[in-house]
Scaffold this motif. Structure first.
Motif, PDB file in Angstrom:
ATOM      1  N   ASN A  19       0.824  -1.202   0.000  1.00 29.94           N
ATOM      2  CA  ASN A  19       0.000   0.000   0.000  1.00 29.94           C
ATOM      3  C   ASN A  19       0.857   1.250   0.000  1.00 29.94           C
ATOM      4  OD1 ASN A  19      -2.438  -1.227  -0.073  1.00 29.94           O
ATOM      5  ND2 ASN A  19      -2.649  -1.349   2.143  1.00 29.94           N
ATOM      6  N   TYR A  20       1.906   1.191   0.820  1.00 30.33           N
ATOM      7  CA  TYR A  20       2.820   2.315   0.934  1.00 30.33           C
ATOM      8  C   TYR A  20       3.406   2.647  -0.430  1.00 30.33           C
ATOM      9  CZ  TYR A  20       7.298   4.536   2.193  1.00 30.33           C
ATOM     10  OH  TYR A  20       8.393   5.364   2.271  1.00 30.33           O
ATOM     11  N   ASN A  21       3.853   1.581  -1.154  1.00 32.78           N
ATOM     12  CA  ASN A  21       4.452   1.800  -2.462  1.00 32.78           C
ATOM     13  C   ASN A  21       3.443   2.306  -3.471  1.00 32.78           C
ATOM     14  OD1 ASN A  21       7.154   1.326  -2.181  1.00 32.78           O
ATOM     15  ND2 ASN A  21       6.916  -0.889  -2.270  1.00 32.78           N
ATOM     16  N   VAL A  22       2.254   1.686  -3.452  1.00 37.17           N
ATOM     17  CA  VAL A  22       1.225   2.103  -4.397  1.00 37.17           C
ATOM     18  C   VAL A  22       0.896   3.568  -4.163  1.00 37.17           C
ATOM     19  CG1 VAL A  22      -1.191   1.810  -5.036  1.00 37.17           C
ATOM     20  CG2 VAL A  22       0.275  -0.183  -4.781  1.00 37.17           C
ATOM     21  N   SER A  23       0.816   3.985  -2.893  1.00 38.09           N
ATOM     22  CA  SER A  23       0.457   5.369  -2.655  1.00 38.09           C
ATOM     23  C   SER A  23       1.572   6.308  -3.116  1.00 38.09           C
ATOM     24  CB  SER A  23       0.062   5.591  -1.204  1.00 38.09           C
ATOM     25  OG  SER A  23       1.184   5.809  -0.411  1.00 38.09           O
ATOM     26  N   LEU A  24       2.828   5.893  -2.991  1.00 39.85           N
ATOM     27  CA  LEU A  24       3.913   6.728  -3.520  1.00 39.85           C
ATOM     28  C   LEU A  24       3.814   6.847  -5.043  1.00 39.85           C
ATOM     29  CD1 LEU A  24       7.015   5.698  -1.365  1.00 39.85           C
ATOM     30  CD2 LEU A  24       5.905   7.929  -1.427  1.00 39.85           C
ATOM     31  N   ASP A  25       3.419   5.746  -5.718  1.00 44.89           N
ATOM     32  CA  ASP A  25       3.193   5.828  -7.171  1.00 44.89           C
ATOM     33  C   ASP A  25       2.226   6.968  -7.480  1.00 44.89           C
ATOM     34  OD1 ASP A  25       4.610   3.466  -7.239  1.00 44.89           O
ATOM     35  OD2 ASP A  25       3.090   2.304  -8.294  1.00 44.89           O
ATOM     36  N   PHE A  26       1.084   6.975  -6.774  1.00 43.02           N
ATOM     37  CA  PHE A  26       0.044   7.971  -7.052  1.00 43.02           C
ATOM     38  C   PHE A  26       0.481   9.387  -6.659  1.00 43.02           C
ATOM     39  CE2 PHE A  26      -2.765   4.173  -6.987  1.00 43.02           C
ATOM     40  CZ  PHE A  26      -3.410   4.375  -8.199  1.00 43.02           C
ATOM     41  N   ILE A  27       1.184   9.487  -5.532  1.00 34.06           N
ATOM     42  CA  ILE A  27       1.596  10.818  -5.053  1.00 34.06           C
ATOM     43  C   ILE A  27       2.597  11.444  -6.022  1.00 34.06           C
ATOM     44  CG2 ILE A  27       2.703  12.109  -3.179  1.00 34.06           C
ATOM     45  CD1 ILE A  27       1.786   9.812  -1.271  1.00 34.06           C
ATOM     46  N   PHE A  28       3.647  10.672  -6.375  1.00 34.70           N
ATOM     47  CA  PHE A  28       4.659  11.235  -7.268  1.00 34.70           C
ATOM     48  C   PHE A  28       4.067  11.499  -8.660  1.00 34.70           C
ATOM     49  CE2 PHE A  28       7.966   9.298  -4.301  1.00 34.70           C
ATOM     50  CZ  PHE A  28       8.395  10.532  -3.831  1.00 34.70           C
ATOM     51  N   HIS A  29       3.185  10.595  -9.117  1.00 35.28           N
ATOM     52  CA  HIS A  29       2.524  10.829 -10.415  1.00 35.28           C
ATOM     53  C   HIS A  29       1.724  12.134 -10.363  1.00 35.28           C
ATOM     54  CE1 HIS A  29       0.182  10.350 -14.038  1.00 35.28           C
ATOM     55  NE2 HIS A  29      -0.926  10.392 -13.332  1.00 35.28           N
ATOM     56  N   ALA A  30       1.009  12.353  -9.261  1.00 35.77           N
ATOM     57  CA  ALA A  30       0.198  13.575  -9.124  1.00 35.77           C
ATOM     58  C   ALA A  30       1.081  14.820  -9.169  1.00 35.77           C
ATOM     59  CB  ALA A  30      -0.609  13.528  -7.832  1.00 35.77           C
ATOM     60  N   LEU A  31       2.259  14.728  -8.564  1.00 32.00           N
ATOM     61  CA  LEU A  31       3.156  15.901  -8.492  1.00 32.00           C
ATOM     62  C   LEU A  31       3.949  16.127  -9.782  1.00 32.00           C
ATOM     63  CD1 LEU A  31       4.560  15.535  -4.855  1.00 32.00           C
ATOM     64  CD2 LEU A  31       2.793  17.111  -5.660  1.00 32.00           C
ATOM     65  N   ALA A  32       3.882  15.178 -10.723  1.00 33.16           N
ATOM     66  CA  ALA A  32       4.693  15.274 -11.948  1.00 33.16           C
ATOM     67  C   ALA A  32       4.103  16.224 -12.983  1.00 33.16           C
ATOM     68  CB  ALA A  32       4.886  13.879 -12.563  1.00 33.16           C
ATOM     69  N   ASP A  33       2.959  16.820 -12.693  1.00 31.95           N
ATOM     70  CA  ASP A  33       2.318  17.720 -13.652  1.00 31.95           C
ATOM     71  C   ASP A  33       2.353  19.164 -13.137  1.00 31.95           C
ATOM     72  OD1 ASP A  33       0.197  17.773 -16.087  1.00 31.95           O
ATOM     73  OD2 ASP A  33      -0.332  19.206 -14.501  1.00 31.95           O
ATOM     74  N   PRO A  34       2.792  20.127 -13.987  1.00 31.13           N
ATOM     75  CA  PRO A  34       2.925  21.511 -13.508  1.00 31.13           C
ATOM     76  C   PRO A  34       1.604  22.132 -13.040  1.00 31.13           C
ATOM     77  CG  PRO A  34       3.292  21.363 -15.897  1.00 31.13           C
ATOM     78  CD  PRO A  34       3.241  19.965 -15.373  1.00 31.13           C
ATOM     79  N   ALA A  35       0.487  21.821 -13.731  1.00 31.85           N
ATOM     80  CA  ALA A  35      -0.809  22.392 -13.315  1.00 31.85           C
ATOM     81  C   ALA A  35      -1.193  21.854 -11.937  1.00 31.85           C
ATOM     82  CB  ALA A  35      -1.890  22.040 -14.339  1.00 31.85           C
ATOM     83  N   ARG A  36      -0.930  20.561 -11.710  1.00 34.04           N
ATOM     84  CA  ARG A  36      -1.274  19.989 -10.396  1.00 34.04           C
ATOM     85  C   ARG A  36      -0.379  20.562  -9.311  1.00 34.04           C
ATOM     86  NH1 ARG A  36      -2.406  15.158 -13.641  1.00 34.04           N
ATOM     87  NH2 ARG A  36      -0.409  14.207 -13.132  1.00 34.04           N
ATOM     88  N   ARG A  37       0.881  20.859  -9.645  1.00 39.20           N
ATOM     89  CA  ARG A  37       1.741  21.496  -8.629  1.00 39.20           C
ATOM     90  C   ARG A  37       1.264  22.915  -8.319  1.00 39.20           C
ATOM     91  NH1 ARG A  37       5.774  19.137 -11.608  1.00 39.20           N
ATOM     92  NH2 ARG A  37       6.589  21.141 -12.322  1.00 39.20           N
ATOM     93  N   ILE A  38       0.738  23.632  -9.328  1.00 39.94           N
ATOM     94  CA  ILE A  38       0.189  24.971  -9.070  1.00 39.94           C
ATOM     95  C   ILE A  38      -1.002  24.859  -8.111  1.00 39.94           C
ATOM     96  CG2 ILE A  38      -1.095  26.885 -10.154  1.00 39.94           C
ATOM     97  CD1 ILE A  38       0.826  26.617 -12.563  1.00 39.94           C
ATOM     98  N   ILE A  39      -1.832  23.827  -8.305  1.00 35.99           N
ATOM     99  CA  ILE A  39      -2.983  23.616  -7.405  1.00 35.99           C
ATOM    100  C   ILE A  39      -2.496  23.328  -5.981  1.00 35.99           C
ATOM    101  CG2 ILE A  39      -4.926  22.063  -6.893  1.00 35.99           C
ATOM    102  CD1 ILE A  39      -5.348  21.771  -9.947  1.00 35.99           C
ATOM    103  N   VAL A  40      -1.511  22.446  -5.850  1.00 36.44           N
ATOM    104  CA  VAL A  40      -0.981  22.101  -4.520  1.00 36.44           C
ATOM    105  C   VAL A  40      -0.363  23.346  -3.865  1.00 36.44           C
ATOM    106  CG1 VAL A  40       0.814  20.771  -3.305  1.00 36.44           C
ATOM    107  CG2 VAL A  40      -0.614  19.649  -5.022  1.00 36.44           C
ATOM    108  N   GLU A  41       0.343  24.130  -4.687  1.00 37.70           N
ATOM    109  CA  GLU A  41       0.970  25.359  -4.203  1.00 37.70           C
ATOM    110  C   GLU A  41      -0.100  26.305  -3.650  1.00 37.70           C
ATOM    111  OE1 GLU A  41       4.000  26.071  -6.985  1.00 37.70           O
ATOM    112  OE2 GLU A  41       4.712  27.904  -6.019  1.00 37.70           O
ATOM    113  N   ARG A  42      -1.187  26.475  -4.403  1.00 43.09           N
ATOM    114  CA  ARG A  42      -2.275  27.356  -3.953  1.00 43.09           C
ATOM    115  C   ARG A  42      -2.911  26.815  -2.670  1.00 43.09           C
ATOM    116  NH1 ARG A  42      -5.311  29.038  -1.514  1.00 43.09           N
ATOM    117  NH2 ARG A  42      -7.192  30.293  -1.835  1.00 43.09           N
ATOM    118  N   LEU A  43      -3.156  25.500  -2.624  1.00 47.12           N
ATOM    119  CA  LEU A  43      -3.837  24.912  -1.457  1.00 47.12           C
ATOM    120  C   LEU A  43      -2.935  24.900  -0.223  1.00 47.12           C
ATOM    121  CD1 LEU A  43      -5.833  21.957  -3.062  1.00 47.12           C
ATOM    122  CD2 LEU A  43      -6.709  24.176  -2.314  1.00 47.12           C
TER     123      LEU A  43
END
Lengths: 110, 110
Positions: B3-27
């Motif tokens: 589970n730990y590994n699978v969640s890292l897959d999803f977390i790093f994948h989510a952070l690999a996109d500039p628009a998603r990082r802008i959203i995280v930055e704002r939040l």
């Protein structure tokens, strides 16, 4: 700024794969040859080489060939770039919580 | 561990996109509505919603709808999971360098 963002795209993409994280984990303990890196991975050598290419494209890993052996090593500064981006977001969130706490302390009736 | 590994897959994948990082930055500066998050992004609202779905799937963002407004907030513990993984690799590398330094100090002629 653009370069910075593009490199984060590649770094986080590289880290999003479990096999590539196993490679980074191994290399964080010291340099290793491609065949050493392949040992714990249940995949063909060409598949390992492809993962290494993604890691090299991100800057997380660099390699050099001496004779017949290609030795890979981690680039800790690139790892730190990703760590720092996350850490700044976390710090920013904690700062937001602090400000919220101050506001609530000053306005106890709200 | 899986589970730990699978969640890292999803977390790093989510952070690999500039628009998603802008959203995280704002939040990371505090909760925001979907339309607030969309403002700085040069894309359609459905495209923003898709990015939010990737962020929610990773656990980095959660949202709740009150009336007509969906409010998003960051999940700092999930951000820390990714930060910790990177930090452990960096620490492991520094430990390797320390051991190498000790070895070289003890064997000055090599």
């Amino acid at each position: 700024m653009l370069n910075y963002n593009v490199s984060l795209d590649f770094i986080f993409h590289a880290l999003a794969d479990p096999a590539r994280r196993i490679i980074v984990e191994r290399l964080s303990q010291g340099p290793a040859s491609v065949s050493e890196l392949a040992k714990p991975l249940a995949m063909s050598l060409p598949a390992v080489v492809q993962h290494l290419q993604v890691l090299e494209a991100s800057g997380l890993v660099r390699s050099e060939k001496v004779g017949r052996v290609r030795t890979c090593r981690i680039e800790p500064a690139v790892l730190s770039t990703a760590e720092q981006w996350i850490s700044e977001r976390r710090t920013s969130w904690e700062h937001h919580l602090d400000k919220l706490g101050d506001y609530l302390a000053e306005h106890p009736d709200e």
